[in-house]
Design a protein around this motif. Sequence first.
Motif, PDB file in Angstrom:
ATOM      1  N   ILE A 286       0.904  -1.188  -0.085  1.00 50.57           N
ATOM      2  CA  ILE A 286      -0.142  -0.013   0.084  1.00 50.57           C
ATOM      3  C   ILE A 286       0.894   1.353  -0.052  1.00 50.57           C
ATOM      4  CG2 ILE A 286      -0.162   0.088   2.478  1.00 50.57           C
ATOM      5  CD1 ILE A 286      -3.052   1.186   2.340  1.00 50.57           C
ATOM      6  N   ALA A 287       0.386   2.027  -0.709  1.00 51.83           N
ATOM      7  CA  ALA A 287       0.988   3.623  -0.807  1.00 51.83           C
ATOM      8  C   ALA A 287       0.055   4.663  -1.013  1.00 51.83           C
ATOM      9  CB  ALA A 287       2.094   3.370  -1.871  1.00 51.83           C
ATOM     10  N   TYR A 288       0.525   6.005  -0.753  1.00 53.96           N
ATOM     11  CA  TYR A 288      -0.483   6.856  -0.716  1.00 53.96           C
ATOM     12  C   TYR A 288      -0.196   7.910  -1.907  1.00 53.96           C
ATOM     13  CZ  TYR A 288      -2.667   5.747   3.694  1.00 53.96           C
ATOM     14  OH  TYR A 288      -3.217   5.099   4.669  1.00 53.96           O
ATOM     15  N   ARG A 289      -1.299   8.306  -2.661  1.00 56.23           N
ATOM     16  CA  ARG A 289      -0.792   9.101  -4.192  1.00 56.23           C
ATOM     17  C   ARG A 289      -0.193  10.437  -3.745  1.00 56.23           C
ATOM     18  NH1 ARG A 289      -7.358   8.473  -6.088  1.00 56.23           N
ATOM     19  NH2 ARG A 289      -7.119   6.062  -6.413  1.00 56.23           N
ATOM     20  N   GLY A 290       0.407  10.852  -4.470  1.00 60.28           N
ATOM     21  CA  GLY A 290       1.529  11.588  -4.438  1.00 60.28           C
ATOM     22  C   GLY A 290       2.911  11.572  -3.916  1.00 60.28           C
ATOM     23  N   ARG A 291       3.544  12.466  -3.804  1.00 59.62           N
ATOM     24  CA  ARG A 291       4.967  12.167  -3.089  1.00 59.62           C
ATOM     25  C   ARG A 291       5.120  12.362  -1.737  1.00 59.62           C
ATOM     26  NH1 ARG A 291       8.663  12.100  -7.394  1.00 59.62           N
ATOM     27  NH2 ARG A 291      10.405  12.801  -6.040  1.00 59.62           N
ATOM     28  N   TRP A 292       5.414  11.230  -0.942  1.00 61.50           N
ATOM     29  CA  TRP A 292       5.434  11.552   0.627  1.00 61.50           C
ATOM     30  C   TRP A 292       6.806  10.884   1.144  1.00 61.50           C
ATOM     31  CZ3 TRP A 292       1.644  14.447   2.064  1.00 61.50           C
ATOM     32  CH2 TRP A 292       0.590  14.550   1.153  1.00 61.50           C
ATOM     33  N   PRO A 293       7.216  11.325   2.277  1.00 65.38           N
ATOM     34  CA  PRO A 293       8.296  10.533   2.724  1.00 65.38           C
ATOM     35  C   PRO A 293       8.135   8.965   3.182  1.00 65.38           C
ATOM     36  CG  PRO A 293       8.092  12.575   3.735  1.00 65.38           C
ATOM     37  CD  PRO A 293       6.759  12.326   2.939  1.00 65.38           C
ATOM     38  N   PHE A 294       9.001   8.289   3.176  1.00 59.01           N
ATOM     39  CA  PHE A 294       8.805   6.898   3.732  1.00 59.01           C
ATOM     40  C   PHE A 294       8.076   5.989   2.728  1.00 59.01           C
ATOM     41  CE2 PHE A 294       8.555   9.451   7.713  1.00 59.01           C
ATOM     42  CZ  PHE A 294       9.785   9.324   8.110  1.00 59.01           C
ATOM     43  N   ASP A 295       7.984   6.510   1.533  1.00 61.60           N
ATOM     44  CA  ASP A 295       7.250   5.426   0.637  1.00 61.60           C
ATOM     45  C   ASP A 295       8.075   4.280   0.122  1.00 61.60           C
ATOM     46  OD1 ASP A 295       5.993   4.394  -1.681  1.00 61.60           O
ATOM     47  OD2 ASP A 295       5.237   6.534  -2.250  1.00 61.60           O
ATOM     48  N   GLU A 296       7.496   3.089   0.470  1.00 59.40           N
ATOM     49  CA  GLU A 296       8.082   1.844   0.420  1.00 59.40           C
ATOM     50  C   GLU A 296       7.762   1.151  -0.961  1.00 59.40           C
ATOM     51  OE1 GLU A 296       9.598   0.076   4.348  1.00 59.40           O
ATOM     52  OE2 GLU A 296       7.346   0.241   4.418  1.00 59.40           O
ATOM     53  N   ARG A 297       7.027   1.613  -1.671  1.00 64.82           N
ATOM     54  CA  ARG A 297       6.596   1.144  -2.922  1.00 64.82           C
ATOM     55  C   ARG A 297       7.488   0.319  -3.942  1.00 64.82           C
ATOM     56  NH1 ARG A 297       2.619   4.753  -5.803  1.00 64.82           N
ATOM     57  NH2 ARG A 297       2.758   5.898  -3.940  1.00 64.82           N
ATOM     58  N   HIS A 298       8.713   1.190  -3.996  1.00 68.53           N
ATOM     59  CA  HIS A 298       9.861   0.762  -4.896  1.00 68.53           C
ATOM     60  C   HIS A 298      10.591  -0.457  -4.126  1.00 68.53           C
ATOM     61  CE1 HIS A 298      11.529   3.909  -2.310  1.00 68.53           C
ATOM     62  NE2 HIS A 298      12.954   3.306  -2.457  1.00 68.53           N
ATOM     63  N   HIS A 299      10.683  -0.532  -3.001  1.00 66.17           N
ATOM     64  CA  HIS A 299      11.324  -1.570  -2.078  1.00 66.17           C
ATOM     65  C   HIS A 299      10.473  -2.933  -2.445  1.00 66.17           C
ATOM     66  CE1 HIS A 299      14.554   0.722  -0.363  1.00 66.17           C
ATOM     67  NE2 HIS A 299      13.870   1.459   0.058  1.00 66.17           N
ATOM     68  N   ALA A 300       9.191  -2.619  -2.192  1.00 63.13           N
ATOM     69  CA  ALA A 300       8.091  -3.924  -2.343  1.00 63.13           C
ATOM     70  C   ALA A 300       8.227  -4.356  -3.730  1.00 63.13           C
ATOM     71  CB  ALA A 300       6.930  -3.445  -1.920  1.00 63.13           C
ATOM     72  N   ARG A 301       8.358  -3.319  -4.763  1.00 60.61           N
ATOM     73  CA  ARG A 301       8.403  -3.833  -6.107  1.00 60.61           C
ATOM     74  C   ARG A 301       9.794  -4.739  -6.234  1.00 60.61           C
ATOM     75  NH1 ARG A 301       4.928  -4.667 -10.095  1.00 60.61           N
ATOM     76  NH2 ARG A 301       4.091  -2.666  -9.685  1.00 60.61           N
ATOM     77  N   SER A 302      10.829  -4.120  -5.730  1.00 63.05           N
ATOM     78  CA  SER A 302      12.052  -4.702  -5.834  1.00 63.05           C
ATOM     79  C   SER A 302      11.944  -6.300  -5.213  1.00 63.05           C
ATOM     80  CB  SER A 302      13.098  -4.112  -5.193  1.00 63.05           C
ATOM     81  OG  SER A 302      14.177  -4.813  -4.933  1.00 63.05           O
ATOM     82  N   VAL A 303      11.482  -6.586  -4.106  1.00 59.33           N
ATOM     83  CA  VAL A 303      11.199  -7.609  -3.637  1.00 59.33           C
ATOM     84  C   VAL A 303      10.499  -8.632  -4.384  1.00 59.33           C
ATOM     85  CG1 VAL A 303      10.279  -9.146  -1.628  1.00 59.33           C
ATOM     86  CG2 VAL A 303      11.416  -7.094  -1.192  1.00 59.33           C
ATOM     87  N   ALA A 304       8.990  -8.149  -5.156  1.00 59.29           N
ATOM     88  CA  ALA A 304       8.239  -8.907  -5.884  1.00 59.29           C
ATOM     89  C   ALA A 304       8.914  -9.260  -7.192  1.00 59.29           C
ATOM     90  CB  ALA A 304       7.004  -7.976  -6.309  1.00 59.29           C
ATOM     91  N   GLU A 305       9.805  -8.364  -7.667  1.00 57.37           N
ATOM     92  CA  GLU A 305      10.351  -8.790  -8.927  1.00 57.37           C
ATOM     93  C   GLU A 305      11.600  -9.812  -8.650  1.00 57.37           C
ATOM     94  OE1 GLU A 305      12.054  -5.150 -10.225  1.00 57.37           O
ATOM     95  OE2 GLU A 305      10.179  -4.549 -11.249  1.00 57.37           O
ATOM     96  N   HIS A 306      12.113  -9.805  -7.549  1.00 59.18           N
ATOM     97  CA  HIS A 306      13.263 -10.759  -7.198  1.00 59.18           C
ATOM     98  C   HIS A 306      12.706 -12.118  -6.621  1.00 59.18           C
ATOM     99  CE1 HIS A 306      17.255 -11.740  -5.357  1.00 59.18           C
ATOM    100  NE2 HIS A 306      16.824 -12.352  -4.494  1.00 59.18           N
ATOM    101  N   THR A 307      11.546 -12.289  -6.189  1.00 60.50           N
ATOM    102  CA  THR A 307      11.057 -13.692  -5.817  1.00 60.50           C
ATOM    103  C   THR A 307       9.713 -13.859  -6.768  1.00 60.50           C
ATOM    104  OG1 THR A 307       9.161 -12.317  -4.597  1.00 60.50           O
ATOM    105  CG2 THR A 307      11.072 -13.011  -3.455  1.00 60.50           C
TER     106      THR A 307
END
Length: 600
Positions: A286-307
């Motif tokens: 989950i993430a929130y629309r816009g540009r916010w601190p602590f957005d982890e979506r790119h880390h989650a995407r990295s894990v999804a691609e890796h696994t």
Amino acid sequence: MCRIHGYFNTTATPRELTEVAALQRHGGPDGTGYVTGPGWGIGNNRLALVDPEGGRQPYRFGDRVHAVFNGEIYNHDALRRRLAQKGHTFTDRCDGSIIPALYAEYGDAFVDELDGMYAIAVLDSRGARPRLLLATDHIGMKPLYYHWDAAARALYFASEIPALLGFPGLAARTRPQGLDAYLATKTPFGQQTMLSGVTVLPPATTLTCRPGQAPRIVTRAAPDPVPRLPDDRRAVGSRLRGTLRHEVGRLLTADAPVAVITSGGLDSSLVTALAAEHRPVHSFNIAYRGRWPFDERHHARSVAEHTGTVHHQVEIDPAELPVLIEQTVAHLGQPNADPITVSTHALFAAVRAAGFKAALTGDAADEVFGGYTRMRAAAEADADGRPWTAAYLDQLGVLPARLRHRLYTDAYRADAVATSPLPATALDALTQGPGSALERITEFELRHRLPAYHLRRVDHLTMAHSVEARLPFCQRGVLALGRALPDRLRIHGGQVKTSLYAAAAGLLPHGVLGRPKQPFTLPVSAMLTPGTPLWEYARDTLAPARLTARGELRPGVVNGLFTRQAQHPDDITAATLWALLVHGVWRDRIAAARPLGVAA
């Protein structure tokens, strides 16, 4: 997975039982049932994940033993085979259907045979007088609330506070010291709730009751003790990885689709990687629309691609926060000050909308393996011979005691300081128990903070959308290993969760293993700014007239927090305003006499 409710040594009509069930139907939309007898009744709502065609509750043994059950029993196949050898027969393979026969064989000790998460009610009418038994699992994954009317010798119980309050004559009355306890620990610890007369049954607890007698409560010993592990990071990491791999595999088993939650941090990413070893899985972030601190979506995407998972990125519009807060507070039944509650609520709505009825999460790894910076700070202070208890306790709350007391009116402050916000048993375990400071902190976190602060909100906010949360780090084998760790394999050289990092080595992208820890939540300090819907909602909820009417908070001091946040935003001020907002929403629901479980 279900919702349960009932009454003992009193009366309720079938219609009243049906109305109580309706208040928690979201947690069990696949079926409902109840059974009654003289002075008692038990019922359930079912979310079918094992043997959807069977498993109708209440379960029974003959005509005199009845049971209702919320949770999952992971060793039910082995128990069914054992019971079959003793002559018992079963018409389905539902995990809960073994409970009455198991109780008939082992009595109250039947819970010692269970490996899983559960809240159970057994009604035994075989003797001259009926007997009620309630039981919770080893760590408190499935909450159970009850009200004991000492004058009438009557007991009521339910899986959710709003459903419990649906019984006739039970009213939502705020506990006078509740606000201070809430601000001190972000939600009440121990058996207390924010409501007078509403108690939560602790983990690993069995309650029994007979007509005319007060409930008898017994705390069971922790299962599966493990001897102290060697101080060998690589060997322990390998053993932990094997145990987690086994538990994740077990928890993926269901007769319904199971997903995984991937925040992008170590804990959920490791669960995701291990799940993907067993079979193709869908992951959610989950993430929130816009540009916010602590957005982890790119880390989650990295894990999804890796696994190799099928990844779902959920996005929430921050403008929806006022509505989400209302819904979240309604389902929790009492306030929890962590903004992660709103993220959890929104995330699992999306999980269910995508067709999943269960999901594995990374909750509880920090408590088991030493993942919090407050743990590290306390351990380092203790090693240096410096006091650490006060600083550690301050970090549990929304803000330190000296600051939160400034918020209170004189009358409320006098009332608040007269009572400790933490149960005495919890404080004693933290300060006077056996073992090192880090060992005592670990037990405190596991026995007191984890059930109250994490597990209840996970249960309520996933089941709000008819989704079962499955928690690998809460399984008995994993907990046993965590409790057996030497301190150096929890925290060492400034690094937290040293053994868990060892278990994850080679399974996750370097960007995940090497990144600093951050919370899976929303950036309140950045979002709570003048002109946003959240700001206007908070100003209205915490308006001076409303605060004056409640008599607990000083309106001028709260207004000063808004001024400070507008001019010089900081995390403590934002967290305080958020916590007061959530508490205010909860209080408004009570004042308006709306059922706590019904969203406005």
